[in-house]
Write an enzyme that holds these catalytic residues in place. Structure first.
Site, PDB file in Angstrom:
ATOM      1  N   GLY A   1    -127.907  19.072  36.172  1.00 22.54           N
ATOM      2  CA  GLY A   1    -129.042  19.174  37.083  1.00 22.54           C
ATOM      3  C   GLY A   1    -128.598  19.624  38.463  1.00 22.54           C
ATOM      4  O   GLY A   1    -127.419  19.920  38.707  1.00 22.54           O
ATOM      5  N   PHE A   2    -129.546  19.641  39.362  1.00 21.77           N
ATOM      6  CA  PHE A   2    -129.296  20.096  40.731  1.00 21.77           C
ATOM      7  C   PHE A   2    -128.257  19.203  41.424  1.00 21.77           C
ATOM      8  O   PHE A   2    -127.153  19.650  41.776  1.00 21.77           O
ATOM      9  CB  PHE A   2    -130.646  20.122  41.464  1.00 21.77           C
TER      10      PHE A   2
ATOM     11  N   TYR B   1    -142.561   8.163  36.809  1.00 29.70           N
ATOM     12  CA  TYR B   1    -141.275   8.336  37.503  1.00 29.70           C
ATOM     13  C   TYR B   1    -140.982   7.120  38.388  1.00 29.70           C
ATOM     14  O   TYR B   1    -139.912   6.493  38.278  1.00 29.70           O
ATOM     15  CB  TYR B   1    -141.334   9.605  38.346  1.00 29.70           C
TER      16      TYR B   1
HETATM   17  P1  NAD Z   1    -132.696  17.623  37.921  1.00 27.75           P
HETATM   18  O1  NAD Z   1    -133.909  17.679  37.079  1.00 27.75           O
HETATM   19  O2  NAD Z   1    -132.182  18.912  38.484  1.00 27.75           O
HETATM   20  O3  NAD Z   1    -131.509  16.921  37.139  1.00 27.75           O
HETATM   21  C1  NAD Z   1    -131.712  15.896  36.223  1.00 27.75           C
HETATM   22  C2  NAD Z   1    -130.807  16.157  35.028  1.00 27.75           C
HETATM   23  O4  NAD Z   1    -130.981  15.101  34.073  1.00 27.75           O
HETATM   24  C3  NAD Z   1    -131.147  17.463  34.307  1.00 27.75           C
HETATM   25  O5  NAD Z   1    -129.971  18.227  34.133  1.00 27.75           O
HETATM   26  C4  NAD Z   1    -131.732  17.006  32.966  1.00 27.75           C
HETATM   27  O6  NAD Z   1    -131.509  17.948  31.931  1.00 27.75           O
HETATM   28  C5  NAD Z   1    -131.030  15.681  32.768  1.00 27.75           C
HETATM   29  N1  NAD Z   1    -131.743  14.761  31.882  1.00 27.75           N
HETATM   30  C6  NAD Z   1    -133.045  14.388  31.964  1.00 27.75           C
HETATM   31  N2  NAD Z   1    -133.325  13.504  30.987  1.00 27.75           N
HETATM   32  C7  NAD Z   1    -132.176  13.319  30.281  1.00 27.75           C
HETATM   33  C8  NAD Z   1    -131.827  12.526  29.161  1.00 27.75           C
HETATM   34  N3  NAD Z   1    -132.714  11.742  28.533  1.00 27.75           N
HETATM   35  N4  NAD Z   1    -130.552  12.575  28.707  1.00 27.75           N
HETATM   36  C9  NAD Z   1    -129.631  13.363  29.305  1.00 27.75           C
HETATM   37  N5  NAD Z   1    -129.911  14.136  30.364  1.00 27.75           N
HETATM   38  C10 NAD Z   1    -131.168  14.111  30.862  1.00 27.75           C
HETATM   39  O7  NAD Z   1    -132.981  16.577  39.091  1.00 27.75           O
HETATM   40  P2  NAD Z   1    -132.115  16.248  40.390  1.00 27.75           P
HETATM   41  O8  NAD Z   1    -132.916  16.628  41.557  1.00 27.75           O
HETATM   42  O9  NAD Z   1    -130.750  16.763  40.255  1.00 27.75           O
HETATM   43  O10 NAD Z   1    -132.106  14.663  40.338  1.00 27.75           O
HETATM   44  C11 NAD Z   1    -130.985  13.952  39.833  1.00 27.75           C
HETATM   45  C12 NAD Z   1    -131.210  12.465  39.994  1.00 27.75           C
HETATM   46  O11 NAD Z   1    -131.352  12.146  41.381  1.00 27.75           O
HETATM   47  C13 NAD Z   1    -132.458  11.963  39.282  1.00 27.75           C
HETATM   48  O12 NAD Z   1    -132.180  10.707  38.697  1.00 27.75           O
HETATM   49  C14 NAD Z   1    -133.453  11.802  40.390  1.00 27.75           C
HETATM   50  O13 NAD Z   1    -134.381  10.792  40.116  1.00 27.75           O
HETATM   51  C15 NAD Z   1    -132.562  11.448  41.575  1.00 27.75           C
HETATM   52  N6  NAD Z   1    -133.192  11.846  42.830  1.00 27.75           N
HETATM   53  C16 NAD Z   1    -133.235  13.152  43.212  1.00 27.75           C
HETATM   54  C17 NAD Z   1    -133.876  13.490  44.389  1.00 27.75           C
HETATM   55  C18 NAD Z   1    -133.954  14.917  44.878  1.00 27.75           C
HETATM   56  O14 NAD Z   1    -134.541  15.160  45.937  1.00 27.75           O
HETATM   57  N7  NAD Z   1    -133.365  15.872  44.208  1.00 27.75           N
HETATM   58  C19 NAD Z   1    -134.491  12.497  45.168  1.00 27.75           C
HETATM   59  C20 NAD Z   1    -134.451  11.192  44.719  1.00 27.75           C
HETATM   60  C21 NAD Z   1    -133.789  10.872  43.561  1.00 27.75           C
END
Ligand code: NAD
Length: 327
Positions: free
Chosen positions: A23-24, A158
């Site tokens: 992910g990101f 969520y």
């Molecule tokens: P993203 O969607 O880019 O990355 C999430 C990753 O998790 C993806 O690669 C997806 O394929 C993987 N994934 C989802 N469900 C899965 C599963 N059941 N098994 C295995 N892999 C799975 O999101 P992100 O922005 O990189 O967020 C990453 C984490 O950080 C998340 O938990 C999110 O809640 C948390 N977060 C992010 C932000 C933000 O602003 N980016 C803010 C608060 C919290």
């Protein structure tokens, strides 16, 4: 190396499982962990992430990718020093399209990771979110604030999954697992998918294409953005510091969504018009973390200014457009 206690910032030789690695945030985190000397196992089911986010790690001997779902029991062979549990759809468009998968990732996924951490004697860091505060009635939000979440609204898949995940992590902590909870606020930077509806990549792509910048509501709602390198640094400091209570990780520069759209349009040198669409249900009006705890416990505060972070993100987006790789 076994039972590396991660008591210091020294990650050299540690073996770390990162869920959501493609992910990101996860992909930037994997790169930084490897730069710090750790070897990393990245687990991801590629539901919202992309393999190409990990292309900088192709051929990297300290990195192993596991294509798998965190909600299923996963045998991870060998010792583990830490688990950083990020796997979950995170962008509103993603979690609204994958509501049950989101509930499962927060619930079953976190239960599985807590059990794995117990078996391996590993430290468990949960990537939680500012969404646990819901539409906050306190401003800015300190970790002591218990939140204002609508448990049955569309966003609750969520928000409540993350609240449950925090409960699982806290319970694991009460029963001997070393745990950490990061409440991450809006993070931005290269590799956010423009298709996932998050503000920064959406505005940048609209501005670069000369298309209207679409603002939800009247744009007076605020957000506080944090550049991804700062978020990753906060997560790694939290992993290695041994502090168990939740810690806010986020930017403190509060900006309205309308101001952000203007800033991005200016940075892009675009003349796109700005248009307004309906505000989604339960959209928070104001968001800004109180990062007093992060500063005290981690010695952390964001280093990258909004203008600088947006310029870096824009440069990356321009390279994607040139390469024809826009997602
Ligand atoms: P993203 O969607 O880019 O990355 C999430 C990753 O998790 C993806 O690669 C997806 O394929 C993987 N994934 C989802 N469900 C899965 C599963 N059941 N098994 C295995 N892999 C799975 O999101 P992100 O922005 O990189 O967020 C990453 C984490 O950080 C998340 O938990 C999110 O809640 C948390 N977060 C992010 C932000 C933000 O602003 N980016 C803010 C608060 C919290």
């Amino acid at each position: 190396m076994t039972s590396h206690d991660l008591a210091s910032r020294d990650l050299d030789g540690a073996r770390v499982l990162v869920t959501g690695a493609a992910g990101f945030v996860g992909s930037h985190l994997c790169e930084q962990l490897i730069r710090s000397g750790a070897s990393v196992i990245g687990l991801d089911n590629l539901s919202t992430g992309r393999r190409q986010n990990l292309c900088a790690l192709t051929g990297e001997r300290s990195f192993t990718f596991l294509d798998g779902d965190v909600t299923l029991p996963h045998p991870v062979h060998g010792p583990l020093d830490a688990i950083m549990h990020l796997a979950s759809p995170a962008a509103p468009r993603d979690y609204l399209a994958l509501p049950v998968a989101t509930l499962r990732a927060g619930a079953l996924g976190t239960l599985n990771m807590a059990e794995l951490a117990r078996q391996k004697g590993a430290r468990l860091l949960l990537a939680s979110t500012s969404e646990v505060y819901g539409d906050p009635l306190e401003h800015p939000q300190a970790e002591s604030y218990l939140g204002n979440v609508n448990p049955i609204g569309p966003r609750s898949v969520y928000d409540e999954a993350k609240r449950f995940a925090e409960a699982v992590t806290a319970q694991a902590g009460r029963t001997g697992v070393r745990t950490a909870i990061a409440r991450i606020f809006n993070t931005y930077g290269p590799r956010m998918s423009g298709a996932d509806s998050r503000m920064v990549p959406t505005f940048i792509r609209q501005a670069l294409a000369g298309a209207p910048l679409t603002i939800a509501g009247d744009g007076t709602q605020t957000r506080s953005l944090c550049y991804v390198d700062d978020t990753v640094e906060g997560l790694i400091r939290l992993l290695t510091c041994g502090f168990a209570d939740p810690v806010n990780i986020g930017g403190t520069h509060e900006i309205t969504v309308l101001e952000l759209a203007h800033l991005i349009r200016d940075l892009c040198g675009s003349r796109s018009p700005i248009t307004f669409v309906d505000l989604p249900a339960d959209d928070p009006r104001r968001r800004r973390p109180d990062i007093t705890r992060a500063a005290r416990v981690l010695g952390w505060e964001p280093q990258v200014s909004l203008r600088e972070g947006l310029a870096r993100t824009l440069a990356w987006e321009r390279r994607q457009v040139t390469a024809g790789a826009v997602a």
